[in-house]
Design a protein around this motif. Structure first.
Motif, PDB file in Angstrom:
ATOM      1  N   UNK A  14       0.830  -1.209   0.000  1.00  0.00           N
ATOM      2  CA  UNK A  14       0.000   0.000   0.000  1.00  0.00           C
ATOM      3  C   UNK A  14       0.859   1.251   0.000  1.00  0.00           C
ATOM      4  N   UNK A  15       2.066   1.146   0.566  1.00  0.00           N
ATOM      5  CA  UNK A  15       2.962   2.305   0.625  1.00  0.00           C
ATOM      6  C   UNK A  15       3.828   2.444  -0.615  1.00  0.00           C
ATOM      7  N   UNK A  16       3.849   1.439  -1.452  1.00  0.00           N
ATOM      8  CA  UNK A  16       4.693   1.474  -2.642  1.00  0.00           C
ATOM      9  C   UNK A  16       4.034   2.296  -3.748  1.00  0.00           C
ATOM     10  N   UNK A  17       4.849   2.852  -4.667  1.00  0.00           N
ATOM     11  CA  UNK A  17       4.267   3.602  -5.793  1.00  0.00           C
ATOM     12  C   UNK A  17       3.326   2.722  -6.596  1.00  0.00           C
ATOM     13  N   UNK A  18       2.210   3.271  -6.988  1.00  0.00           N
ATOM     14  CA  UNK A  18       1.230   2.513  -7.763  1.00  0.00           C
ATOM     15  C   UNK A  18       1.734   2.290  -9.189  1.00  0.00           C
ATOM     16  N   UNK A  19       1.304   1.203  -9.775  1.00  0.00           N
ATOM     17  CA  UNK A  19       1.723   0.867 -11.130  1.00  0.00           C
ATOM     18  C   UNK A  19       1.035   1.769 -12.147  1.00  0.00           C
ATOM     19  N   UNK A  20       1.802   2.173 -13.149  1.00  0.00           N
ATOM     20  CA  UNK A  20       1.200   2.889 -14.271  1.00  0.00           C
ATOM     21  C   UNK A  20       0.643   1.856 -15.235  1.00  0.00           C
ATOM     22  N   UNK A  21      -0.178   2.290 -16.178  1.00  0.00           N
ATOM     23  CA  UNK A  21      -0.859   1.323 -17.027  1.00  0.00           C
ATOM     24  C   UNK A  21      -0.845   1.752 -18.479  1.00  0.00           C
ATOM     25  N   UNK A  22      -1.241   0.817 -19.343  1.00  0.00           N
ATOM     26  CA  UNK A  22      -1.326   1.074 -20.771  1.00  0.00           C
ATOM     27  C   UNK A  22      -2.314   0.124 -21.409  1.00  0.00           C
ATOM     28  N   UNK A  23      -2.539   0.298 -22.690  1.00  0.00           N
ATOM     29  CA  UNK A  23      -3.539  -0.505 -23.395  1.00  0.00           C
ATOM     30  C   UNK A  23      -3.047  -1.912 -23.705  1.00  0.00           C
ATOM     31  N   UNK A  24      -1.728  -2.112 -23.665  1.00  0.00           N
ATOM     32  CA  UNK A  24      -1.124  -3.422 -23.920  1.00  0.00           C
ATOM     33  C   UNK A  24       0.023  -3.611 -22.940  1.00  0.00           C
TER      34      UNK A  24
END
Length: 288
Positions: A14-24
């Protein structure tokens, strides 16, 4: 020896940076690469690396945060995201060009942008704007929704103290300063309709600083001297940072370099803030 609960994997993540995302999968990986470049550049920005405290930090209510900065303690906050600061820096640069351009269009030097002032001998800073026509010192703030709401209700102490210090800096340069102005721009809105201006009297027509502003400035100078003494005690090993009074705030702690909510559980380095924020509080609007 005091026993501390070991954070669960869920707490840690919960304290770690959240993942970024993409369409693939490729797009997600590429998003992470783009974020890496931006974050690494932000970490090397002069504003991030500067060691001295300017007027924008002297008015922070929390002794522990300011004393820790004065003592140049190691950073323990690894959850804050610099994006609000990056956006704020870009907006400040754009505003500087806009007011400089207005001088050119009008043929008069009404606006004085980005000027170095020294309201306190040990804590100089760069003020955003001086309006010669209104004899006003202006500070730009590009704020999220919750921070805008706070300014409309009652500007945070640190903003008011910062403005008064900038006013003092220009006053010491010999320029007339009748009022100090906080210009709050809605950073996340679709229009500028939410622009809000807050002002505070600084000096009268004779150039004498008004009593309320003078009292706040004297309080800031006394507080700064006290905090400097605490930092010296800290550096001499006669005081621990945990012994310095803290004043946690949900909108301030997340961006504090010494914030580490896990410290409430494992007893390690860093300030846990306050339990009323939850163990891993998220930013409440942010500011720059």
């Amino acid at each position: 020896m005091t026993a501390f609960a070991t954070p669960s994997p869920d707490d840690f993540m919960a304290a770690a940076p959240k993942s970024v995302s993409g369409s693939t999968p490729w797009a997600s990986r590429y998003a992470a690469e783009l974020r890496r470049v931006i974050l690494e550049h932000a970490a090397r920005a002069p504003r991030t690396l500067q060691q001295h405290l300017g007027p924008s930090e002297l008015g922070v209510a929390c002794d522990r945060q300011v004393v820790g900065k004065m003592a140049a303690l190691p950073t323990t906050n690894h959850v804050a995201d610099p994006w609000p600061s990056i956006v704020g820096t870009a907006c400040h640069a754009w505003a500087e060009r806009a007011f400089d351009a207005d001088n050119m269009r009008g043929g008069l030097l009404r606006w004085v942008t980005e000027t170095r002032v020294s309201p306190h001998p040990d804590h100089p800073g760069t003020a955003d704007l001086y309006d010669a026509a209104e004899q006003a010192v202006v500070d730009h703030k590009f704020l999220g929704e919750s921070s805008m709401a706070k300014v409309r209700k009652d500007p945070p102490r640190k903003y008011v103290r910062q403005l008064l210090l900038y006013g003092l800096g220009y006053w010491k340069l010999g320029l007339p300063v009748r009022r100090v102005v906080l210009a709050a721009y809605p950073r996340t809105a679709a229009t500028l309709d939410g622009l809000y201006v807050w002002e505070h009297a600084f000096a009268d027509e004779q150039g004498v600083i008004v009593p309320e502003a003078l009292a706040a400035l004297e309080s800031t100078f006394a507080e700064t001297a006290h905090r400097r003494a605490l930092a010296d005690e800290l550096l001499a090993g006669r005081l621990r940072i945990e012994d310095v009074a803290a004043e946690p705030d949900s909108s301030e702690c997340y961006f504090c370099p010494f914030y580490r909510p896990q410290a409430a559980k494992d007893g390690g380095a860093g300030c846990p803030g306050t339990s009323t924020q939850g163990p891993y509080a998220l930013p409440q609007g942010g500011a720059s």
